[in-house]
Design an enzyme around this catalytic site. Structure first.
Site, PDB file in Angstrom:
ATOM      1  N   SER A 158      16.837  -6.245 -30.596  1.00 34.11           N
ATOM      2  CA  SER A 158      15.872  -5.280 -30.089  1.00 34.11           C
ATOM      3  C   SER A 158      16.428  -3.882 -30.258  1.00 34.11           C
ATOM      4  O   SER A 158      17.589  -3.626 -29.952  1.00 34.11           O
ATOM      5  CB  SER A 158      15.591  -5.533 -28.614  1.00 34.11           C
ATOM      6  N   ASP A 191       6.966   0.136 -28.065  1.00 35.25           N
ATOM      7  CA  ASP A 191       8.208  -0.192 -27.350  1.00 35.25           C
ATOM      8  C   ASP A 191       9.389   0.661 -27.834  1.00 35.25           C
ATOM      9  O   ASP A 191      10.300   0.158 -28.479  1.00 35.25           O
ATOM     10  CB  ASP A 191       8.491  -1.691 -27.553  1.00 35.25           C
ATOM     11  N   HIS A 195      12.149  -1.237 -23.721  1.00 29.15           N
ATOM     12  CA  HIS A 195      12.678  -2.276 -22.827  1.00 29.15           C
ATOM     13  C   HIS A 195      14.203  -2.300 -22.804  1.00 29.15           C
ATOM     14  O   HIS A 195      14.789  -2.844 -21.877  1.00 29.15           O
ATOM     15  CB  HIS A 195      12.078  -3.656 -23.136  1.00 29.15           C
TER      16      HIS A 195
HETATM   17  N1  ARG Z   1      10.601 -10.323 -25.828  1.00 31.04           N
HETATM   18  C1  ARG Z   1      11.342  -9.165 -26.139  1.00 31.04           C
HETATM   19  C2  ARG Z   1      12.842  -9.481 -26.085  1.00 31.04           C
HETATM   20  O1  ARG Z   1      13.244 -10.575 -26.018  1.00 31.04           O
HETATM   21  C3  ARG Z   1      10.935  -7.991 -25.311  1.00 31.04           C
HETATM   22  C4  ARG Z   1      11.137  -8.118 -23.846  1.00 31.04           C
HETATM   23  C5  ARG Z   1      10.750  -6.924 -22.999  1.00 31.04           C
HETATM   24  N2  ARG Z   1       9.390  -6.935 -22.540  1.00 31.04           N
HETATM   25  C6  ARG Z   1       8.922  -7.607 -21.439  1.00 31.04           C
HETATM   26  N3  ARG Z   1       7.654  -7.547 -21.171  1.00 31.04           N
HETATM   27  N4  ARG Z   1       9.700  -8.290 -20.624  1.00 31.04           N
HETATM   28  O2  ARG Z   1      13.678  -8.923 -25.479  1.00 31.04           O
HETATM   29  N1  ASP Z   2      13.240  -8.784 -27.703  1.00 30.91           N
HETATM   30  C1  ASP Z   2      14.542  -9.231 -28.147  1.00 30.91           C
HETATM   31  C2  ASP Z   2      15.662  -8.295 -27.726  1.00 30.91           C
HETATM   32  O1  ASP Z   2      15.591  -7.690 -26.689  1.00 30.91           O
HETATM   33  C3  ASP Z   2      14.527  -9.483 -29.605  1.00 30.91           C
HETATM   34  C4  ASP Z   2      14.198 -10.890 -29.908  1.00 30.91           C
HETATM   35  O2  ASP Z   2      14.615 -11.787 -29.156  1.00 30.91           O
HETATM   36  O3  ASP Z   2      13.554 -11.103 -30.928  1.00 30.91           O
HETATM   37  O4  ASP Z   2      16.698  -8.238 -28.312  1.00 30.91           O
END
Ligand code: ARG
Ligand code: ASP
Length: 724
Positions: A653, A222, A86
């Site tokens: 991330s 990921d 991502h």
């Molecule tokens: N929640 C994670 C972060 O904050 C991964 C986000 C990417 N994935 C998604 N399905 N949008 O960035």
């Molecule tokens: N998914 C998040 C990021 O892209 C990490 C988090 O917020 O825990 O940095």
């Protein structure tokens, strides 16, 4: 100066008094004095010196800020970079077309010559960091106004930047910590030739997509691979075909030993932003006032986007990255509100404020702090209507629609003309002309228009009319409050939202150009909006927040003095931090216990043939059916993800999860739904970070993609008795 030294020793004293695992994002230069003992007690076998050292290669030399927002790490002697799928997604998307669909099918270079240039992508390494508080706060005194203070600090920063030793191609960054009580300087090196090496199909890299996002148990692979290129002297350089793979001072070996509940883990990266020390009133505003505004407007945007993306493959590609971005924060805010409720977070915050106040009232030594909380409360309450209006404006007219970008494009050209003259203006205009196809590649006027109309309707229905700017009121009157009609007239009469007419405008000379822009209804709309917003909302917010920030700075020091039994680490600010904890499951609610690990079995349990979130590639199914896991499996299963009590946030991330010996065991990519409130109120019982198991990454590269040449480049660390 005296106060500064006093402040630092206060931090050291407090931190060394009481420690417990999990919470905290620590500065690498202080690990030795503050954390090493505890880390070793938790099982760490290396020393603080192996993590951060400027005189020899250390772990920090493998940790790279990726594209400004994420973290990545070097995993080979040839600059191979591992980060999240991502995090690289935007770049993979811009290399993707309907014919060559890297999002859907993945991409794997078969040799270095096939690696793909990612224009605009940067990778930043930290050369060293140092405490420069005494220099930056020199000449600052408590009698100064905030403006005077800021000017003095800025002046000191500029002066220091000129004299701090560094190489010509390095940069200096100076950041404030503990709400302006401390300052650190970072010398950095930014590489600009970064290439895509490999990425799995989204049915692996984004498996579970938005349904599973922020949720445990998780089965997302990921990850993506990139490579840093440098010039012949191993220094940063713009893209050139003559550039060569970067030779790092250190890269992370990858452990094949696996992990078990209770194992020591450490996450090393660039956490973006947390606000752990806010008073109750501020948290209450965020949870009860601001988050609901953001969430409800995004509900609308996401429903519209989903409808079109499900119906058409091209639209799905165009909007994939944008949808993910909007949905990500939306879901996080929902989780944050839920977590605060479940963990009674606001009650805890209130209790903490009351305890602080009680101790202050009891002790004449703290006389100066008596009115701190009441004063902050008063200011937060005054801020509330304006902060709420600011959110409405941002979510309705800026963050969820693309037209704003077109306004910004011409606005920045006007600024270029006014600030830097006609020659520079012409150059920038030429640049836009060259990129015009790219600007429209992912833009669909009718979808954007529908979102605009729908958000506008909610904005007008819910917003206090005193905060609606006049020309919008008039325009709606003209259109008999028909939001769709108004949006349509705005979008169709503007020359900025149509590729051909924008091309024509951008080919004009300045005199014609500015006349056309000033006559454009979209430009006028956003000019009016900005003028109103800046003068009637943002300026008031700014003034109040400036007063609040001054009090927060004092409050931070006061907390440390008044409640010395707590531990205080600086809030995240996109600088390099170490956080550590254990592989650890948790109990999200009564009667439920989450295990700490998942396997490929869960992918097959979640498999929905043909579904855009839960489909599974045929090849992966057959590897699963044949239990063809090679050296990466464990007891007949393929480990996939795990959770731990490492305190992480957005920006972490792509950060490496590192074991007791300094080897890579996983790749951080998310947090659990119940614990996303860790940014404002970390609760060790439910806050967990989510990592992909390094063995799953290797398995996908080797067995699924057949890119063994990449595995050969890495350094694998075998468990005893499982030699190659
Ligand atoms: N929640 C994670 C972060 O904050 C991964 C986000 C990417 N994935 C998604 N399905 N949008 O960035
Ligand atoms: N998914 C998040 C990021 O892209 C990490 C988090 O917020 O825990 O940095």
């Amino acid at each position: 100066m005296y106060k500064q030294i006093h402040f630092i020793s206060l931090c050291l004293l407090i931190i060394s008094q009481s420690l417990f695992a999990g919470e905290g994002m620590w500065l690498p230069i202080f690990l030795k004095s503050l954390n090493e003992k505890e880390m070793k007690a938790m099982g760490m076998k290396i020393s603080a010196d192996d993590i951060y050292n400027i005189n020899k290669g250390s772990l920090k030399d493998a940790i790279v800020q990726f594209g400004g927002g994420c973290t990545s790490e070097i995993i080979s002697n040839e600059g191979l970079l591992l980060t999240n799928h991502h995090c690289g997604f935007g770049y993979v998307q811009s290399l993707t077309t309907v014919e060559q669909n890297y999002i859907r099918d993945g991409f794997w270079a078969r040799s270095k010559s096939e690696e793909q240039v990612c224009s605009g992508l940067t990778a930043t390494l930290i050369v060293r960091m140092e405490d420069v508080s005494a220099i930056i706060l020199n000449g600052v005194n408590p009698k100064m106004t905030e403006l005077q203070r800021r000017n003095k600090v800025d002046e000191n920063i500029e002066k220091l930047k000129l004299v701090l030793p560094k190489l010509d191609d390095q940069e200096v960054l100076i950041r404030s910590f503990y709400n302006g009580n401390q300052y650190f300087a970072f010398v950095t090196e930014t590489f600009k030739d970064i290439r895509l090496v490999g990425t799995p199909p989204e049915s692996i890299g984004k498996f579970g997509a938005d349904t599973d996002n922020w949720v445990w148990p998780r089965h997302t692979g990921d990850f993506s691979l990139f490579r840093i290129y440098a010039d012949k002297s191993n220094r940063p350089a713009a893209y050139s075909k003559d550039n060569i793979p970067y030779k790092p001072k250190h890269f992370l070996p990858i452990s094949l030993s696996g992990i078990k509940e209770g194992d020591f883990t450490m996450v090393f990266g660039f956490p973006g932003r947390t606000t752990e020390y806010l008073i109750y009133e501020a948290n209450k505003q965020q949870i009860e006032v601001l988050n609901p505004v953001r969430i409800s407007l995004r509900d609308k945007t996401l429903k519209i986007l989903d409808k079109y993306m499900r119906a058409d493959e091209k639209t799905k590609i165009q909007y994939a990255s944008k949808y993910a971005g909007i949905a990500n924060s939306w879901k996080k805010w929902i989780g944050e509100n839920l977590g605060m409720k479940v963990s009674k977070g606001l009650d805890k915050k209130l209790k903490a404020d009351l305890e602080f106040q009680k101790r202050v009232n009891q002790n004449p030594k703290f006389e100066a702090y008596r009115k701190l909380i009441p004063d902050m409360e008063f200011l937060y309450k005054r801020l509330e209507p304006f902060a709420k209006a600011r959110e409405y404006y941002a979510e309705t007219f800026v963050r969820n629609v693309d037209v704003y970008d077109y306004y910004q494009l011409v606005k920045s050209l006007i600024n270029t003309y006014e600030g830097r003259g006609e020659a520079k203006f012409n150059l920038s205009k030429q640049d836009i002309l060259k990129n015009i196809d790219a600007y429209f590649k992912d833009f669909n006027t009718s979808i954007d228009q529908e979102i605009f109309a729908s958000l506008l309707e909610q904005f007008i229905t819910e917003m206090n009319p005193a905060f609606v700017f006049n020309s919008l009121k008039e325009a709606l009157k003209t259109n008999h409050s028909d939001y769709k009609a108004f949006a349509k007239s705005l979008y169709t009469s503007s020359k900025l939202t149509n590729q051909d007419s924008l091309y024509r405008i951008m080919s004009m000379d300045y005199v014609q150009w500015i006349a056309a822009i000033k006559a454009d209804p979209l430009y006028q709309f956003y000019e009016d909006m900005n003028f109103y917003q800046n003068n009637d909302i943002n300026k008031l917010c700014f003034d109040l927040e400036e007063q609040i920030n001054a009090l927060r700075r004092t409050h931070m020091t006061a907390l440390m003095e008044v409640l010395p039994e707590k531990r205080y680490y600086p809030d995240a600010n996109s600088t390099l931090r170490v956080t550590y904890g254990k592989v650890e499951g948790f109990k999200p609610r009564d009667g439920v216990h989450y295990l700490s690990k998942t396997t490929l079995d869960g992918v097959m349990e979640k498999y929905i043939p043909g579904d855009y979130e839960f489909d599974v590639p045929k090849k992966l199914q057959s590897l699963y059916n044949n239990k063809d896991y090679g050296i990466y499996g464990e007891d007949g299963k393929m480990p996939l993800a795990f959770i731990g009590s490492n305190h992480t946030t957005g920006g972490n991330s792509g950060s490496p999860a590192i074991d007791a010996h300094g080897n890579l065991i996983g790749l951080n990519f998310d947090r659990v739904w119940e614990g996303t409130m860790s940014d404002i109120n970390y609760d060790p019982s439910i806050c967990r970070n989510i990592m992909v198991d390094a063995r799953y990454i290797l398995f996908i590269i080797d067995k699924f993609a057949g890119a063994k040449w990449l595995i050969d480049e890495m350094k694998l660390v075998y468990p005893k008795g499982k030699k190659k």
